[in-house]
Design a protein around this motif. Sequence first.
Motif, short mmCIF file in Angstrom:
data_model
loop_
_atom_site.label_atom_id
_atom_site.label_comp_id
_atom_site.label_asym_id
_atom_site.label_seq_id
_atom_site.Cartn_x
_atom_site.Cartn_y
_atom_site.Cartn_z
N MET A 4 0.70 -1.31 -0.14
CA MET A 4 0.17 0.05 -0.05
C MET A 4 0.79 1.16 0.05
N VAL A 5 1.91 1.27 0.72
CA VAL A 5 2.74 2.38 0.80
C VAL A 5 3.45 2.66 -0.49
N THR A 6 3.81 1.63 -1.16
CA THR A 6 4.71 1.72 -2.57
C THR A 6 3.86 2.09 -3.78
N ARG A 7 2.60 1.49 -3.53
CA ARG A 7 1.71 1.56 -4.98
C ARG A 7 0.63 3.04 -4.72
N SER B 155 -9.75 9.56 2.13
CA SER B 155 -10.52 8.50 3.01
C SER B 155 -10.84 7.34 1.60
N THR B 156 -9.97 7.63 0.56
CA THR B 156 -10.29 6.57 -0.45
C THR B 156 -8.93 5.99 -0.73
N ILE B 157 -8.90 4.47 -1.02
CA ILE B 157 -7.89 3.83 -1.37
C ILE B 157 -8.20 3.27 -2.74
N ARG B 158 -7.44 3.23 -3.64
CA ARG B 158 -7.38 2.62 -5.14
C ARG B 158 -6.16 1.78 -5.14
N LYS C 48 -2.71 -9.53 6.41
CA LYS C 48 -3.22 -8.76 7.64
C LYS C 48 -2.56 -7.22 7.47
N LEU C 49 -3.43 -6.31 7.75
CA LEU C 49 -3.15 -4.89 7.69
C LEU C 49 -3.40 -4.43 8.72
N ARG C 50 -2.72 -3.12 8.86
CA ARG C 50 -2.72 -2.37 10.18
C ARG C 50 -4.06 -1.56 10.17
N ARG C 51 -4.67 -1.20 11.18
CA ARG C 51 -5.83 -0.61 11.17
C ARG C 51 -5.93 0.77 10.69
N LEU C 52 -7.04 0.91 9.89
CA LEU C 52 -7.00 2.09 8.82
C LEU C 52 -8.63 2.71 9.14
#
Length: 323
Positions: free
Chosen positions: A26-29, A39-42, A53-57
């Motif tokens: 997620m950080v690199t892309r 508030s949007t992730i693509r 498993k991801l950190r809480r967002l």
Amino acid sequence: MAEQGDTLCGAPEERSPGVTLSDGLMVTRIRPTGLLPTSTIRLDRENISSIGKLRRLAEIHSLYLQQNQIEKIENLDSFPNLRFLCLAGNRIQRVQNLQALPHLSALDLSHNQIRVLDTEELPRSLQILDLTGNECSRQVGYRDLVVAALPRLLQLDSQPIHGNTAEEEAGGGSSSSNEEELLPELRTPFTVDRDFFVDLHRELAGRARRRRRKTLEEHRERLQELSERRALLLGPERERLQELSERRERLQELSERRERLQELSERREWLQELSERRALLLGPERERLQELGSQRAPGGIQLPANALEKETRAKGAAIPNIP
């Protein structure tokens, strides 16, 4: 049944073996474009095969994961406030692990591989659901089963639902107005690729440049108009001021000339007075010198001229020289 082009996020695509969605990915892309809210992730078309498993967002409300190779819905509890989820065009075979999303209002699972739908796995908060392109959507009684399980549902497979609880609570209001109020993200076109946003950004930047250029031109035209009006208003006054300035300069010059003439006149009078005084002082003496010069001394000796001149000079030494 809705057509493939009517789904929220588009049709599936063939992909090579993919990667796991992680915090590092997620950080690199993810790169902010300025066109979507924070508030949007693509992460569509990123060749993702599984969700790690991801950190809480908690600040994320919309998540786009369409056109990947995801086979299982999992680890979405990292997005507790998620309202919009797009998983269209993946390889999902079962609806599961969605109960951890109590605020989910829109879910797109179109064009997956879901054969049997377990409605108990669907969050009761859903208002928009799309299962177009799955085998379960072609089963007898599918629509009635889903509508009965989701009392707040407003739209199923791009078709509106009438007579549901959410519509009755709204007093019979239209479903489109509810969608826009609760899910502002749905007004964004989902069926486009990332190139669309690049083109959109360029178009918006171009429009902004054109607006600035037009505003600058209008400002320059306005300044030119004001300058012309000022010239029309101040033209006669400026000529009058110029004339007064020239007259003042001429008067100054005449005044200087008058003062100079007055000075010359006073000097001439002073010279005239000196000349008269000298004439008065030297008149009798000149006559005496002439008389002495005309006579000769006894014995035939003539008085020397230089002696007479010395005597004359001695008597007239007190008279100032005339310049």
